[in-house]
Each structure stands twice: as structure tokens, then as C-alpha cells.
Design a protein around this motif. Structure first.
Motif: not given
Length: 412
Positions: A235-236, A239, A253-254, A358
Motif C-alpha cells: 500500500d505504501r 502511494r 492512487n491520485c 506522496p
């Protein structure tokens, strides 16, 4: 040898002596505060008030759509502001020796509070377990851990001030104990807060005057730890590696980053007007929390953003003046850690909103919705104000120099 007995003081002499002592004590109590005190206190108060206004604006629309009171978010934030501002000035009156004695209890207490997130009181949100529910209020214990860690490292390095030339005196117990404290946050999968805690530790080591060759080692260890934690989480990494410069990853994601930038862009120079944001109507997630700076840019434009940056600059300059002027290593190290925490977190948050970093889930100090974060920052400001009271005002320093020069003169 004949001893000559001194005549006893008369009543008038004793009363004059007591009156002089009372005047000296009263004069010290009403001595003008330093410029650093005024800079930090004014910046903290203005940012807090500014934040309450923006929280009301950013959360009212979502509250109405959910059938709640539009003032609910601002009122809850205001409760912590009403508690935190008097507490800030109360803590500013505490003597430095008391703050030193509280270093170990504060660290143990904050770590114990952080461990409550793994009990039935703990709450998980967005994949992170870093909150507890107490009396209907959601609290984030890791916010208090930031302040406790800075004060504790300042106390430990003060005790070792003359022995910081060797690596084991620098690292032990600072690095192992700090790693354990940060580990309690990482166990809840909150990488953003853990990064801020690492920044606090590095800031304290830097301002302690540790030699550069010794300082590089904890920096390297901190960077490698953050990279390892990022690489081991899908998950990290999703991102971090997301490319938000176009619309190719808009829906996944954005989404949050793009809407934050749209909000900033639509504000222009003067903004669309306070309360007239469009992004807060369900388009921008966490509009009142991590992305409140985007609402500032949309409603108040470039002018509003510059005001926020100017207030954080005022706070930072005042704090750095304390670090530069003090002779107490405890004050220098603890103030350095607190300053790096608040200023660094503000830089991270604003950098996320404008697309430089991020999304990390780091709130904007003083302004983001979150009562625990506001209370912890105001308490930290109280500690800085206590430090600032040890810095005499320019008039007092000039008078002291004049008295010293006068005592040094010989009258012929």
C-alpha cells in the motif's frame, strides 16, 4: 583577639531591606518578556484561530450532508483550543528544572498511552491503528509522544554534554529507547507519524552539537529504516510510486492529490471567498484534516497561503532564536527537537498538498482538524515559551551590560 559585636538592625533598616526584596521580586515577575516569547505566542495564537475558522469552513458542508450540526467539527476543535491555549501559558510559567525532572515520567507515560491503541480502546482507520476512544472523543497518543521524546532526549544529552565525542555516549540510551518508542507507532502501521518521530530524534542530535561523523550514522539508519518500511508495504509503495502529473491514475492512487491541486489552482491570487470552496463538497477527501491547506488556497488564494507560511516562519524564527541565544544544553536540544517537529511537519503537509511528496497522512500543525494534535502542539509551544522566559528582553540585557560596565569602572 577582641570581637566587636555588630549593632542589631533597627526596625527601619529591616523594613527597608524587606521592601527592597519585595520590589526586586515584583520587578522580576513583571519583567518584559523576550521578543522570542512574543513571536512564538503570537504565531501560535493566530494559527490556532485561523485553523478554527478553516475547520469550520471545510467541515460544515459534509456535516450538513450527513444531517449533523454544521458547527460540530469546529466546536469539537474549539474545545481543545480552549483547553490548550490556557495550558500553553500555564506551562510557560513552569521552571526549567521541573521540565527536566518530568523528562523520564513524560516518556514512560506517553509510551504507555500509545500502547492503549492495542487494547479494546484502540481504533483503526485507513489501515492505521493509532487512535483511542475516550469519553466520546478520539485521541491520538502518538502526538504527545513527539513532545515527550524531544524533552527526554534533551535531558539525556544534557547529562552527557561533555561526553558526546564518542559514539556509544551519543547512541546509548538515545537511539535504542527512541527506536522502541517509534516502534510502538510503527506497530500501528502509521509511517507518517513514525517519520516525524525520527525527524525529532535527528533534530535533537543535530542541535546537541554531535560531531558530523557521528551524526551521519543515525541519519543513515533512519533513512534505511524508512525505506525498508516503505518497500515492505504494498500500500505504501503504491502511494509513493503513483504518478499524479496526468489523469492516468486519477480514480485510484491520485484522486486525493489531484483534487488538492485543483483546489489550490482554482483559488488564484485572492481565492473564491471564505466558505465558497467546491472541493469540500465531497470531492476532496480529508478536506478538514490533512488537506486543509488546499481549502486555504482555494478559498483565500495565494494571499491566504502566504499568510499561513508567514506565521509558520515567525514561529520558526522565534524558536531558532531561543536555540541560538541559550547557554543551557537542555533548552537547546529540546527546543531544537520541538522546532524540527512542528516546522518539519508543516513542510511535509504542505509539500503533500502541492504534490511534492506522496500522501503520508501528516496533519498541518495548529490548523488541521484533530483535537489531540492541536493540544499537543499548544503544550509544546508552552514548553518553548518557558524556554523563552530564560532569554532576557533586549532592555534587560542592555541594563545588565550597563551595570557590569559600571562595576568595572574605577573612579579617581
Amino acid at each position: 583577639m577582641t570581637q566587636v559585636a555588630r549593632p542589631p538592625k533597627s526596625e527601619s533598616a529591616r523594613s527597608a531591606s524587606g521592601g527592597l526584596a519585595a520590589r526586586v521580586s515584583l520587578g522580576r515577575r513583571f519583567t518584559p518578556v523576550s521578543t522570542e516569547f512574543l513571536m512564538i505566542a503570537s504565531a501560535a495564537l493566530m494559527l490556532t484561530i485561523f485553523g478554527l475558522v478553516m475547520v469550520l469552513s471545510a467541515t460544515s458542508a459534509s456535516a450538513v450532508s450527513a444531517g449533523k450540526n454544521p458547527m460540530d467539527g469546529a466546536l469539537r476543535q474549539g474545545i481543545f483550543a480552549v483547553l490548550g491555549i490556557p495550558l500553553m501559558f500555564l506551562i510557560s510559567r513552569l521552571p526549567i528544572r521541573f521540565l527536566k525532572r518530568m523528562a523520564w515520567p513524560a516518556l514512560f507515560g506517553s509510551v504507555a498511552l500509545q500502547l492503549l491503541v492495542f487494547t479494546p480502546l484502540g481504533i483503526a482507520d485507513g489501515g492505521n491503528r493509532n487512535w483511542i476512544m475516550v469519553a466520546g472523543f478520539t485521541l491520538q497518543p502518538s502526538e504527545f509522544l513527539k513532545l515527550a521524546l524531544a524533552v527526554w532526549i534533551g535531558f539525556v544529552l544534557m547529562r552527557k554534554h561533555t561526553m558526546l565525542g564518542t559514539w556509544h555516549q551519543v547512541f546509548i540510551p538515545v537511539v535504542p529507547v527512541s527506536a522502541l518508542a517509534i516502534g510502538t507507532v510503527l506497530a500501528g502501521k502509521d509511517l507518517g507519524t513514525a517519520m516525524v518521530l525520527v525527524l525529532v530524534m535527528l533534530g535533537c542530535l543535530f542541535f546537541s552539537g554531535v560531531k558530523l561523523r557521528l551524526f551521519i550514522i543515525p541519519v543513515f539508519l533512519g533513512v534505511m529504516s524508512v525505506l525498508a518500511l516503505a518497500l515492505t508495504s504494498e500500500d505504501r509503495m503504491r502511494r509513493i510510486t503513483a504518478v499524479c502529473s496526468d489523469m492516468s491514475d486519477y480514480e485510484k492512487n491520485c484522486y486525493q492529490s489531484i483534487h488538492g491541486i485543483w483546489g489550490m489552482a482554482s483559488g488564484g491570487i485572492f481565492g473564491v471567498g471564505l466558505g465558497n470552496s467546491q472541493e469540500k463538497y465531497g470531492w476532496l477527501p480529508a478536506a478538514g484534516n490533512d488537506f486543509i491547506f488546499a481549502i486555504v488556497g482555494e478559498e483565500l488564494g495565494l494571499i491566504g497561503c502566504i499568510v499561513v507560511l508567514a506565521l509558520f516562519t515567525l514561529f520558526t524564527v522565534g524558536a531558532f532564536h531561543i536555540i541560538r541565544k541559550t547557554d543551557d544544553p537542555f533548552i537547546r536540544v529540546a527546543a531544537g527537537g520541538i522546532t524540527v517537529w512542528i516546522t518539519g511537519q508543516a513542510v511535509f503537509n504542505i509539500g503533500v498538498v502541492i504534490g511534492l511528496f506522496p500522501v503520508m497522512g501528516v496533519p498541518l500543525p495548529f490548523m488541521s482538524q484533530g483535537g489531540t494534535a492541536l493540544l499537543a502542539v499548544l503544550i509544546a509551544c508552552g514548553v518553548l515559551l518557558s524556554f523563552a522566559r530564560t532569554i532576557p528582553a533586549p532592555e534587560a540585557r542592555a541594563a545588565e551590560r550597563g551595570n557590569t560596565a559600571g562595576r568595572g569602572k574605577v573612579t579617581r
